[in-house]
Design a protein around this motif. Structure first.
Motif, PDB file in Angstrom:
ATOM      1  N   ASN A  52      21.863 -95.047  68.441  1.00 48.49           N
ATOM      2  CA  ASN A  52      20.317 -94.987  68.708  1.00 48.49           C
ATOM      3  C   ASN A  52      19.820 -95.670  67.725  1.00 48.49           C
ATOM      4  O   ASN A  52      18.668 -95.966  67.602  1.00 48.49           O
ATOM      5  CB  ASN A  52      20.474 -93.878  67.935  1.00 48.49           C
ATOM      6  N   VAL A  53      20.051 -96.938  67.202  1.00 47.65           N
ATOM      7  CA  VAL A  53      19.931 -98.296  67.360  1.00 47.65           C
ATOM      8  C   VAL A  53      20.078 -99.405  67.857  1.00 47.65           C
ATOM      9  O   VAL A  53      20.916-100.230  67.877  1.00 47.65           O
ATOM     10  CB  VAL A  53      20.357 -98.770  65.276  1.00 47.65           C
ATOM     11  N   GLU A  59       8.323 -93.041  64.506  1.00 49.56           N
ATOM     12  CA  GLU A  59       8.325 -93.670  65.651  1.00 49.56           C
ATOM     13  C   GLU A  59       7.638 -94.514  66.595  1.00 49.56           C
ATOM     14  O   GLU A  59       8.153 -94.432  67.932  1.00 49.56           O
ATOM     15  CB  GLU A  59       9.819 -92.891  66.402  1.00 49.56           C
ATOM     16  N   CYS A  76      13.726 -95.541  64.225  1.00 49.48           N
ATOM     17  CA  CYS A  76      15.217 -95.148  65.200  1.00 49.48           C
ATOM     18  C   CYS A  76      15.200 -93.900  64.732  1.00 49.48           C
ATOM     19  O   CYS A  76      16.556 -93.225  64.890  1.00 49.48           O
ATOM     20  CB  CYS A  76      16.027 -96.340  64.600  1.00 49.48           C
TER      21      CYS A  76
END
Length: 198
Positions: A121-122, A81, A75
């Motif tokens: 963001n997770v 990514e 992440c």
């Protein structure tokens, strides 16, 4: 009045008086080199710590992840990514076979090598606990001396999930044998990034 309402009513009548939260001002521990303190404590509990200038250096430091047989979830933009598409996962149980999770950390604390993490963001917070190997990426600017400084920086009420993580999971309850990875990741690697904005 139902039993439930009676119980709740009695609880409300006997709540302790609220008190003001303590101030964070004080003569708290300061370290000549917070990074060396963090690194020493983290290594003492079984973790690994490195500093890099940019996230671009991290894939080279984790060259063992180049194997296509490993399930790597990231992440953190710029760090593996493209290995796993999290948008295809709706049930967190589907992440039970993740080998490596590379996730952002927000604040690091020198006195106990704890890192504040959230679900910002997770998309699936279970990644912090289900992966076999955990890598946390933290801006070097967000390293503080002690928990008092850390609590000045974090706002637990701003996210649905937030916790401090320090070191790999371990237990020594069974026959006095140390077992790593008992309740979470078997290893924890922390990368401080010099040019990463918080």
């Amino acid at each position: 009045m139902s039993s439930r309402e009676q119980i709740l009513s009695q609880i409300r009548k006997h709540l302790p008086q609220s008190t003001d939260l303590p101030e964070h001002d004080g003569e708290w521990t300061q370290y000549p080199d917070p990074y060396e303190q963090f690194k020493s404590v983290l290594e003492g509990v079984g973790g690994i710590c490195e500093t890099v200038r940019s996230v671009d250096e991290i894939p080279g430091r984790l060259s063992e992840l180049n194997s296509e047989e490993l399930t790597v979830v990231s992440c953190v933009p710029g760090v593996f990514e493209d290995r796993f598409d999290l948008s295809t996962v709706s049930d967190p149980h589907d992440l039970q076979d993740v080998d490596w999770a590379i996730l952002p950390g927000e604040v690091a604390v020198a006195e106990n090598a704890a890192i504040w993490v959230t679900d910002n963001n997770v998309p699936h917070r279970v990644l912090y606990f289900l992966s076999q190997y955990l890598v946390l990426i933290v801006p070097r600017s967000q390293l503080v001396n002690n928990m008092h400084e850390a609590y000045e920086k974090v706002d637990p009420s701003s996210r649905a999930f937030g916790t401090f993580i320090s070191g790999p999971s371990k237990t020594a309850d069974i026959e006095q044998s140390l077992v790593k990875g008992a309740h979470g990741a078997r290893t924890l690697s922390v990368f401080f990034v010099e040019d990463l904005e918080s």
